[in-house]
Design a protein around this motif. Structure first.
Motif, mmCIF file in Angstrom:
data_model
loop_
_atom_site.group_PDB
_atom_site.id
_atom_site.type_symbol
_atom_site.label_atom_id
_atom_site.label_comp_id
_atom_site.label_asym_id
_atom_site.label_seq_id
_atom_site.Cartn_x
_atom_site.Cartn_y
_atom_site.Cartn_z
ATOM 1 N N ARG A 161 -5.454 -0.166 6.969
ATOM 2 C CA ARG A 161 -4.827 -1.119 6.052
ATOM 3 C C ARG A 161 -5.796 -2.235 5.664
ATOM 4 N NH1 ARG A 161 1.089 -3.262 6.902
ATOM 5 N NH2 ARG A 161 0.403 -4.112 4.912
ATOM 6 N N GLU A 162 -6.549 -2.731 6.632
ATOM 7 C CA GLU A 162 -7.502 -3.800 6.348
ATOM 8 C C GLU A 162 -8.580 -3.324 5.377
ATOM 9 O OE1 GLU A 162 -10.496 -6.847 8.780
ATOM 10 O OE2 GLU A 162 -9.316 -5.337 9.862
ATOM 11 N N ALA A 167 -3.679 6.533 14.307
ATOM 12 C CA ALA A 167 -4.270 5.994 15.533
ATOM 13 C C ALA A 167 -5.067 4.722 15.275
ATOM 14 C CB ALA A 167 -5.157 7.050 16.192
ATOM 15 N N ASP A 168 -5.459 4.516 14.023
ATOM 16 C CA ASP A 168 -6.247 3.320 13.667
ATOM 17 C C ASP A 168 -5.645 2.675 12.427
ATOM 18 O OD1 ASP A 168 -8.245 1.460 13.990
ATOM 19 O OD2 ASP A 168 -9.811 2.670 13.051
ATOM 20 N N TRP A 169 -4.330 2.587 12.425
ATOM 21 C CA TRP A 169 -3.602 2.197 11.220
ATOM 22 C C TRP A 169 -3.965 0.788 10.746
ATOM 23 C CZ3 TRP A 169 -1.456 4.960 7.672
ATOM 24 C CH2 TRP A 169 -0.600 4.366 6.734
ATOM 25 N N GLY A 170 -4.105 -0.141 11.666
ATOM 26 C CA GLY A 170 -4.448 -1.504 11.281
ATOM 27 C C GLY A 170 -5.772 -1.581 10.551
ATOM 28 N N SER A 171 -6.755 -0.843 11.025
ATOM 29 C CA SER A 171 -8.066 -0.843 10.373
ATOM 30 C C SER A 171 -8.010 -0.178 9.001
ATOM 31 C CB SER A 171 -9.093 -0.123 11.250
ATOM 32 O OG SER A 171 -9.286 -0.820 12.465
ATOM 33 N N MET A 185 0.841 -1.192 0.000
ATOM 34 C CA MET A 185 0.000 0.000 0.000
ATOM 35 C C MET A 185 0.877 1.242 0.000
ATOM 36 S SD MET A 185 -3.004 1.104 2.698
ATOM 37 C CE MET A 185 -1.933 1.650 4.029
ATOM 38 N N ARG A 186 0.529 2.195 -0.846
ATOM 39 C CA ARG A 186 1.141 3.516 -0.831
ATOM 40 C C ARG A 186 0.083 4.520 -0.365
ATOM 41 N NH1 ARG A 186 3.361 4.489 -6.737
ATOM 42 N NH2 ARG A 186 1.369 3.468 -7.231
ATOM 43 N N ILE A 187 0.471 5.378 0.544
ATOM 44 C CA ILE A 187 -0.473 6.357 1.082
ATOM 45 C C ILE A 187 0.212 7.711 1.157
ATOM 46 C CG2 ILE A 187 0.105 5.680 3.451
ATOM 47 C CD1 ILE A 187 -2.778 6.381 4.220
ATOM 48 N N ALA A 188 -0.479 8.740 0.675
ATOM 49 C CA ALA A 188 0.111 10.070 0.569
ATOM 50 C C ALA A 188 -0.668 11.084 1.393
ATOM 51 C CB ALA A 188 0.139 10.514 -0.892
ATOM 52 N N GLY A 201 -5.401 12.060 3.928
ATOM 53 C CA GLY A 201 -4.812 10.787 3.527
ATOM 54 C C GLY A 201 -5.409 10.301 2.224
ATOM 55 N N ALA A 202 -4.539 9.800 1.328
ATOM 56 C CA ALA A 202 -5.002 9.285 0.037
ATOM 57 C C ALA A 202 -4.178 8.074 -0.350
ATOM 58 C CB ALA A 202 -4.907 10.359 -1.042
ATOM 59 N N LEU A 203 -4.842 7.034 -0.811
ATOM 60 C CA LEU A 203 -4.151 5.870 -1.353
ATOM 61 C C LEU A 203 -3.642 6.213 -2.748
ATOM 62 C CD1 LEU A 203 -6.760 3.156 -0.330
ATOM 63 C CD2 LEU A 203 -4.661 3.786 0.880
ATOM 64 N N VAL A 204 -2.464 5.678 -3.080
ATOM 65 C CA VAL A 204 -1.822 5.995 -4.357
ATOM 66 C C VAL A 204 -1.763 4.737 -5.214
ATOM 67 C CG1 VAL A 204 0.266 6.862 -5.479
ATOM 68 C CG2 VAL A 204 -0.455 7.819 -3.278
ATOM 69 N N TYR A 205 -2.214 4.886 -6.452
ATOM 70 C CA TYR A 205 -2.202 3.777 -7.406
ATOM 71 C C TYR A 205 -1.577 4.258 -8.708
ATOM 72 C CZ TYR A 205 -5.661 1.768 -4.215
ATOM 73 O OH TYR A 205 -6.309 1.287 -3.101
ATOM 74 N N GLY A 206 -1.145 3.312 -9.531
ATOM 75 C CA GLY A 206 -0.664 3.649 -10.858
ATOM 76 C C GLY A 206 0.838 3.641 -10.978
#
Length: 290
Positions: free
Chosen positions: A48-49, A42-46, A1-4, A10-15
């Motif tokens: 990612r899931e 604070a809720d990083w595991g959730s 996972m890439r997150i910016a 917070g935004a997930l990065v694709y491409g």
């Protein structure tokens, strides 16, 4: 996972490289997760899931073109920032020190020096400003007295960092001023995004380097860290509690300006490009105060 960090969100990065797209987490999750990037740790595991369960249709529906000019530091408001010195043998030697046998020197960089990946940095006209490309670790859960074997499980991700350093104020007496000399505005660029450890074949062996106006000045591999990421986290956690979002600059390889003969420092008008394989690159351009 890439997150910016896109404008603080917070935004997930694709491409592919140069054609990245961003999926804002708050909107894509229907408000389940905060729009504030710093609060996601604070809720990083959730987080990612949830991200792992996104379908291609959901990603396409919520994605927009990613603009690098809008990117900030991947952990913009850490409770603690740790910076590690002399963590590569060749860099310790060029700095005139023996390689550390126990925990290497640890200092801090102040959050007011944080910036995103593409910036213009003002440097003191009378200063001696140096470069130090570093692997930066962001903590993903509260850690206290952990063993090295447990450390990677507590890492949110990795990013590229520069520990830009003003050597005159750092080294003049009566004692060094590491924290202040490395914390002028813009002296801690990071990014372009955070990459989770599972994205790497071996997160303990990544190439990193930097170049000034196209001339390579540093190149190394993180497998040469004297104290690799798991050892650093374990050692720090024996003294302090590490919190989600905390930032660790892990040290720089050889090739800094102060270690050269003659010494070489950054000048107004120059551009510094820094990279780590599997993560991305930073781009800093320098200007003077006058």
């Amino acid at each position: 996972m890439r997150i910016a960090n896109v404008r603080g969100h917070g935004a997930l990065v694709y491409g592919e490289r140069g054609r990245e797209r961003a999926v804002e987490i708050a909107s894509a999750s229907g408000g389940r997760f905060s729009g504030e990037f710093a609060e996601l740790y604070a809720d990083w595991g959730s987080v990612r899931e949830w991200a792992a369960g996104l379908t291609s249709e959901e990603i396409e529906r919520h994605s927009v073109t990613l603009d690098r000019a809008e990117l900030g530091a991947p952990s913009p408001a850490p409770r603690q920032v740790f910076a590690v010195g002399l963590n590569y043998r060749a860099h310790a030697a060029e700095s005139g020190f023996e390689a550390p046998e126990h925990l290497p020197p640890v200092f801090t960089k102040y959050v007011s020096s944080f910036s995103g990946p593409d910036t213009t940095v003002t440097i003191p006209d009378e200063g001696s400003v140096d470069w130090e490309v570093e692997l930066v670790v962001v903590i993903g859960q509260t850690l206290r007295c952990v063993e090295p074997s447990q450390a990677w499980a507590g890492v949110a991700g990795l990013t590229v960092g520069q520990d830009i350093s003003e050597r005159i104020s750092q080294l003049r007496g009566p004692a060094p001023q590491f924290g202040l000399a490395k914390s002028f505005p813009g002296f801690s660029p990071q990014g372009p995004w955070l990459v989770t450890p599972d994205e790497f074949a071996d997160p303990d062996d990544l190439e990193l380097g930097c170049a000034i106006d196209g001339e390579q000045v540093q190149k190394g591999r993180t497998r040469d860290l004297i104290f690799p990421v798991p050892s650093l986290i374990a050692a720090l956690s024996q003294t302090v509690t590490l919190f989600p979002g905390d930032v660790i600059f892990t040290g720089t390889p050889a090739g800094v300006g102060v270690g050269r003969e003659p010494k070489r420092f950054l000048r107004p008008g120059e551009r510094l490009d820094s990279w780590i394989e599997g993560i991305g690159a930073l781009r800093q351009t320098f200007v003077g105060t006058r």
